[in-house]
Motif scaffolding. Structure first.
Motif, short mmCIF file in Angstrom:
data_model
loop_
_atom_site.label_atom_id
_atom_site.label_comp_id
_atom_site.label_asym_id
_atom_site.label_seq_id
_atom_site.Cartn_x
_atom_site.Cartn_y
_atom_site.Cartn_z
N TYR A 20 0.82 -1.40 -0.14
CA TYR A 20 -0.08 0.04 0.02
C TYR A 20 1.07 1.38 0.05
N ARG A 21 1.83 1.30 0.76
CA ARG A 21 2.62 2.49 1.04
C ARG A 21 3.44 2.78 -0.19
N ARG A 22 3.94 1.63 -0.88
CA ARG A 22 4.69 1.92 -2.17
C ARG A 22 4.08 2.12 -3.34
N SER A 23 2.65 1.74 -3.52
CA SER A 23 1.84 1.82 -4.47
C SER A 23 0.75 2.96 -4.53
N MET A 24 0.53 3.60 -3.49
CA MET A 24 -0.30 4.80 -3.60
C MET A 24 0.32 5.83 -4.11
N PRO A 25 -0.53 6.86 -4.81
CA PRO A 25 -1.96 6.84 -4.68
C PRO A 25 -2.46 6.08 -5.81
N GLU A 26 -1.82 5.49 -6.69
CA GLU A 26 -2.07 4.85 -7.94
C GLU A 26 -3.00 3.52 -7.62
N LEU A 27 -2.82 2.78 -6.69
CA LEU A 27 -3.49 1.80 -6.05
C LEU A 27 -4.78 1.94 -6.04
N ALA A 28 -5.15 3.27 -5.37
CA ALA A 28 -6.57 3.54 -4.89
C ALA A 28 -7.39 3.43 -6.06
N ASP A 29 -6.88 4.05 -7.22
CA ASP A 29 -7.67 4.08 -8.51
C ASP A 29 -7.56 3.23 -9.57
N ALA A 30 -6.84 2.06 -9.21
CA ALA A 30 -6.46 1.10 -10.11
C ALA A 30 -7.64 0.13 -10.58
N ASN A 31 -7.68 0.09 -11.99
CA ASN A 31 -8.86 -0.69 -12.44
C ASN A 31 -8.60 -1.21 -13.83
N GLN A 32 -7.46 -2.17 -13.92
CA GLN A 32 -6.81 -2.77 -15.23
C GLN A 32 -7.78 -3.63 -15.91
N LEU A 33 -8.78 -4.23 -15.45
CA LEU A 33 -10.13 -4.94 -15.95
C LEU A 33 -11.35 -3.82 -16.63
N GLY A 34 -11.24 -2.62 -16.18
CA GLY A 34 -12.09 -1.88 -16.58
C GLY A 34 -13.77 -2.14 -15.97
N GLY B 184 -8.47 -8.99 -4.26
CA GLY B 184 -9.82 -9.41 -4.54
C GLY B 184 -10.27 -8.92 -5.81
N SER B 185 -10.11 -7.78 -6.29
CA SER B 185 -10.64 -7.27 -7.76
C SER B 185 -9.64 -7.18 -8.99
N PHE B 186 -8.37 -7.79 -8.51
CA PHE B 186 -7.34 -7.76 -9.46
C PHE B 186 -7.21 -6.72 -10.34
N ALA B 187 -7.47 -5.50 -9.60
CA ALA B 187 -7.41 -4.13 -10.24
C ALA B 187 -6.00 -3.73 -10.62
N THR B 188 -5.08 -4.52 -10.45
CA THR B 188 -3.62 -4.34 -10.61
C THR B 188 -2.88 -5.52 -10.24
N ASP B 189 -1.74 -5.79 -11.18
CA ASP B 189 -1.07 -6.95 -10.71
C ASP B 189 0.07 -6.73 -9.84
N VAL B 190 -0.04 -5.45 -8.99
CA VAL B 190 1.09 -5.20 -7.96
C VAL B 190 1.53 -6.22 -7.26
N LEU B 191 0.30 -7.11 -6.70
CA LEU B 191 0.59 -8.03 -5.60
C LEU B 191 0.26 -9.49 -5.80
N SER B 192 -0.55 -9.72 -7.13
CA SER B 192 -0.98 -10.84 -7.53
C SER B 192 -0.93 -11.18 -8.89
N SER B 193 -0.45 -12.33 -9.13
CA SER B 193 0.10 -12.63 -10.92
C SER B 193 -1.29 -13.14 -11.58
N LYS B 194 -2.60 -13.63 -10.94
CA LYS B 194 -3.70 -13.94 -11.36
C LYS B 194 -4.72 -13.31 -10.35
N PRO B 195 -6.20 -13.58 -11.08
CA PRO B 195 -7.15 -13.04 -10.34
C PRO B 195 -7.77 -14.21 -9.55
N TYR B 196 -8.21 -13.85 -8.18
CA TYR B 196 -8.62 -14.94 -7.32
C TYR B 196 -10.44 -15.13 -7.72
N ALA B 197 -10.42 -15.73 -8.95
CA ALA B 197 -11.97 -15.97 -9.40
C ALA B 197 -12.13 -17.27 -9.52
N SER B 198 -13.28 -17.92 -9.16
CA SER B 198 -13.91 -19.11 -9.26
C SER B 198 -15.35 -19.38 -9.50
#
Length: 498
Positions: free
Chosen positions: A306-320, A399-413
């Motif tokens: 969070y600290r290193r990825s803000m403020p961009e993280l708060a507005d991320a929405n890579q999936l639109g 949860g939203s996979f709005a960015t890949d900053v901490l996850s390489s895939k969405p947690y979708a099932s």
């Protein structure tokens, strides 16, 4: 010098309190009207602050406690009475908060010194040294690094038991005759009851119930909650930590996150007590490691990402994603057993455990197409342990996979995961075995539609190959049925008829 203590820094061992016995606390109220915050969340913060004030006074501190609309109003009153006072504060973890407070103080003729926040196990400097110039991060690497550096759950240079994690032992569902231990209850005293009544009167738009308030509001109560977890819940926490059962909101989870995030407990002490339970043979390693991973791994990791990825993280929405939350997130009224249970737990308790958060509440919003920022606001207002620094990376990133900053895939099932880890599907009117048709589990069509809609981004990720091999087997007719069912479900979500 006066120590300014915020409502999430309620630890008598905090470093600034060891150097000065003059304390300022400002109980600000107007923020509670920005969102319809859960009444238990608001009452918990206000009650814990008031109890901490009283505890400090008993310890001999001189505490100036101001109830005001805003921090600015509170500082006006403070500096009217004590002009030019220099303040010191532990740097709050929410983005930009420390500098905003500094500006408020300096504009009133004082000074504010921000010092290291010692309510975490690791420092920004430590993470920055480990991460270097990286812009994406993986929790497992960080988790192992911290354990090596601190010696937590280590036997010399090796992890305790020879393995870094025991996830393969921690994905069980309880037998039919199993009953979880009773969750700890801390009934409201006069101070807490006054806080609850204040919240009810001041915030009529608050979302959630204040009737089942059972949270620790003092350090003594938080320590009792920690002892209760270790003595009665820790043994079975590991194997059942991912399970979900009809009518059970707590299972064997520690319920300590709110106390840790308020400062009533430190991550150092909870990890030490839990590790001691393994070392003295009273708790199994798989349960202990599972809990340590939550604190040493995820909590620390989320703070730094969070600290290193803000403020961009708060507005991320890579999936639109643009959909509004389904009405069921506000009403709890849905035939989907898993969703109604999870929303009900949040409404009644301001809490749902991590699998409900990730694989029900976030997962459904993800495949439904919910705007990540709207989902983040819902988590932030609804959970007693939620702060911007912790919900944003968890909800927007994981949860939203709005960015890949901490996850390489969405947690979708699909609904299969819920069926595997719960007893919900057996009593749900929707059929988890069906993808299309009027009684098909909504998760299923939404899941496949999600994969199809986001194929360009997701297919190339290394961990999605298997799923897209299934995508490739579906013909045009099947995709047409899936798309129609997904469209129908989204409309039902909007109409409140899901």
């Amino acid at each position: 010098m006066t120590v300014w203590v915020l409502g999430d820094q309620l630890s008598p061992d905090a470093t600034p309190l060891q150097h000065d016995d003059h304390v300022l606390m400002i109980e600000a109220h107007a923020f509670g009207e920005r969102l319809p915050y859960h009444p238990q969340k608001l009452a918990l913060v206000f009650s814990a602050m008031r109890h901490f004030r009283d505890d400090l006074r008993e310890r001999g501190y001189e505490v100036t406690y101001i109830e005001a609309e805003t921090f600015a109003d509170g500082l006006d009153r403070f500096y009217d009475a004590a002009p030019g006072t220099d303040l010191v504060m532990m740097d709050p973890p929410s983005h930009g908060a420390g500098e905003r407070f500094r500006h408020l103080v300096e504009s009133r003729g004082g000074s504010l010194t921000l010092v290291e926040n010692d309510r975490f196990l690791t420092t920004p400097a430590e993470f920055d040294s480990w991460a270097g110039d990286a812009e994406s991060y993986r929790q497992e690497h960080w988790y192992r690094h911290v354990r090596r550096e601190t010696g937590i759950l280590m036997d010399g240079d090796d992890p305790a038991g020879g393995e870094w994690n025991y996830d393969d032992q921690n994905r069980e569902t309880p037998p039919d005759d199993w009953t979880p231990p009773e969750a700890p209850r801390f009934l409201p005293d006069d101070v807490t009851q006054e806080a609850i009544e204040f919240v009810r009167e001041r915030y009529p738009a608050a979302w959630g119930s204040a009737d089942e308030f059972v949270w620790p509001v003092t350090r003594d109560e938080a320590r009792q909650a920690l002892d209760h977890f270790v003595e009665t819940r820790l043994t079975e926490f590991g194997p059942y930590q991912d399970a979900m059962l009809d009518g059970e909101w707590a299972l064997c989870h520690s319920l300590l996150s709110a106390s840790i995030n308020l400062g009533l407990l430190t991550p150092h002490e909870v990890v030490e007590v839990v590790e001691d339970a393994y070392r003295d043979g009273t708790a199994p390693l798989n349960s202990v490691e599972g809990f340590v991973r939550q604190v040493v791994g995820w909590r620390e990791f989320m703070r730094h990402v969070y600290r290193r990825s803000m403020p961009e993280l708060a507005d991320a929405n890579q999936l639109g994603q643009t959909e509004s939350l389904p009405e069921a997130y506000w009403t709890g009224e849905t035939d989907m057993k898993c969703l109604s249970e999870a929303v009900g737990h949040v409404y009644d308790h301001g809490y749902a455990h991590h699998i409900e958060r990730l694989m029900v509440l976030s997962n459904f919003a993800l495949v439904y197409g919910v705007d990540p920022q709207e989902l983040n606001r819902w988590f932030h207002l609804g959970f007693v342990d939620a702060y911007h620094w912790v919900t944003t990376p968890n909800v927007v990133g994981m949860g939203s996979f709005a960015t890949d900053v901490l996850s390489s895939k969405p947690y979708a099932s699909s609904g299969n995961y819920v069926n595997k880890m719960s007893d919900y599907c057996s009593s749900c009117p929707y059929a988890v075995s069906k993808t299309t048709g009027s009684n098909a589990c909504p998760f299923n069509a939404l899941y496949w539609d999600f994969l199809k809609e986001n194929e360009e981004l997701l297919r190339g990720t290394g961990r999605m190959g298997l799923m897209y091999s299934h995508v490739d087997r579906k013909d045009d007719d099947e995709w047409a049925e899936i798309s129609a069912r997904a469209t129908e479900i989204r409309q039902m979500g909007r109409d409140g008829t899901l």
